[in-house]
Scaffold this active site. Sequence first.
Site, PDB file in Angstrom:
ATOM      1  N   LYS A  26       0.826  -1.206   0.000  1.00  0.00           N
ATOM      2  CA  LYS A  26       0.000   0.000   0.000  1.00  0.00           C
ATOM      3  C   LYS A  26       0.864   1.261   0.000  1.00  0.00           C
ATOM      4  CE  LYS A  26      -1.825   1.720   3.938  1.00  0.00           C
ATOM      5  NZ  LYS A  26      -1.799   3.209   4.061  1.00  0.00           N
ATOM      6  N   ASN A  27       1.842   1.300   0.900  1.00  0.00           N
ATOM      7  CA  ASN A  27       2.637   2.511   1.062  1.00  0.00           C
ATOM      8  C   ASN A  27       3.607   2.746  -0.091  1.00  0.00           C
ATOM      9  OD1 ASN A  27       1.385   3.119   3.496  1.00  0.00           O
ATOM     10  ND2 ASN A  27       2.878   1.958   4.694  1.00  0.00           N
ATOM     11  N   CYS A 120      -6.255   7.704   9.281  1.00  0.00           N
ATOM     12  CA  CYS A 120      -6.479   7.127  10.599  1.00  0.00           C
ATOM     13  C   CYS A 120      -6.217   8.158  11.689  1.00  0.00           C
ATOM     14  CB  CYS A 120      -5.572   5.918  10.819  1.00  0.00           C
ATOM     15  SG  CYS A 120      -6.086   4.453   9.912  1.00  0.00           S
ATOM     16  N   ARG A 125      -0.489  14.388  12.723  1.00  0.00           N
ATOM     17  CA  ARG A 125       0.275  14.005  11.533  1.00  0.00           C
ATOM     18  C   ARG A 125       0.384  15.245  10.654  1.00  0.00           C
ATOM     19  NH1 ARG A 125      -1.960   8.317   9.362  1.00  0.00           N
ATOM     20  NH2 ARG A 125       0.205   8.072   8.776  1.00  0.00           N
ATOM     21  N   ASP A 309       4.005   0.771  12.440  1.00  0.00           N
ATOM     22  CA  ASP A 309       2.815   0.101  11.929  1.00  0.00           C
ATOM     23  C   ASP A 309       2.660  -1.319  12.459  1.00  0.00           C
ATOM     24  OD1 ASP A 309       1.965   2.269  10.527  1.00  0.00           O
ATOM     25  OD2 ASP A 309       2.573   1.548   8.558  1.00  0.00           O
ATOM     26  N   ARG A 401      -8.603  -0.644   4.515  1.00  0.00           N
ATOM     27  CA  ARG A 401      -7.731   0.368   3.933  1.00  0.00           C
ATOM     28  C   ARG A 401      -6.369  -0.202   3.563  1.00  0.00           C
ATOM     29  NH1 ARG A 401      -6.218   4.639   7.362  1.00  0.00           N
ATOM     30  NH2 ARG A 401      -5.294   5.449   5.441  1.00  0.00           N
TER      31      ARG A 401
END
Length: 427
Positions: A26-27, A120, A125, A309, A401
Amino acid sequence: MKGLNDHIRIAGGKPLEGTISIQGSKNAALPMMAASLLHRGVSVLKGCPRIADVLCMEEILQRLGAVTWWEGHDLYMDCTDADKTEIPAAFTGKMRSSVVLLGAMLSRSGRGYLGYPGGCVIGKRPIDLHLMVLRSLGAEIEERPQGIAASCKRFQGAEVTFPKRSVGATQQGILAAVLARGETELLNCACEPEVKWLCVYLRSMGAVIRGEGTSRILITGIESLGAGNMQVPPDRIVAGTYICAAAITRGKIVLENHPEGELDAFLEVYRKMGGQYQGKSGKLIVDGTGIKNPVAFLETEVYPGFPTDLQSPLMAVLATIPGKSRIREQIFEDRYKAAEELVRMGAHIRIEGRDALIEGGYPLRGCRVYARELRGGAALILAALAAEGTTCVEGYSFIRRGYEHICQDLGISGVEGTEIYESIQLP
């Protein structure tokens, strides 16, 4: 949008066994999708994960005028006419990584408007480093109540030092610099694999980049980029999550398409807990049957340290190991939202500032729990695998997600669940 059936039910109590193929990252995929805006034509990401965040980014690209389509797990993006320059908060509010589109829009069109990014709820952030690097390269930016308006005729190469390491801000600087006039030197860069993979993708488009994987990245701007074409690398966080699933159930699994060399800090902690692993013929063989040792102290760090994570999934595992463990969260100040839900299941966890104190070994019980963010939600699924009885995990859309088929992957051990999609539907 979460619906009335935004949940899964999990029957726990069985060791995890079987073979799992790790999805695309994903990242890594999301900034590559943003990079595709820099070519006026068709680019393709092979093995792209069909998860909610990717589908949201795809919808944003469509909003900008791109035509996209899927062939299996290959995502095609025709950005020939993707010349619109406004992304409302209704889209960007779904995920924070949408902010990387700003540099790409400015490089392509000279201006852009972006609603404030969301994602999230795991603490502050800020996007100040994103705006700092764009301003350093020549952008004029106005921070309005509802969003960010920016303009730049063409970025100008410069030397930029990040006051602290940030994956997203490093990627933002790279995306802005590849078509800038002259040389750009980015210092104190993030070294995460997702930065390296973005550089590899941009080089497939013709970009001139050196130094990725180090704290100093050098970029020579060019006039235009060609089409991107790349296999999305495996997701190291998904791989780590599934290793935690084997650990918490004291099971054995084989990971195919695993992210070799990207999980060393995590695997060292897994080994100290009593877990075993072996790479063989391109696969990672994981044995969690010997998991029994608590972790006296662990703190999350930027890469190559222990990834934030995987903090919540590890916490779930430690709750099942007799003895005292301590985790210190150094990246985000509010990333212990899963702890309260784990306590509902019988875990003994106390939060003191940035530290989570875990007295493990108490039996976990199935009950109704609530996922409030992506990785914490994954941790609740892991706890449910080890719990007595059935657990209902609400807020499954958060988990969607980042995990494409976590129910099917873990279904080999008896997980029962119904995939509930967000308002963005799979093609």
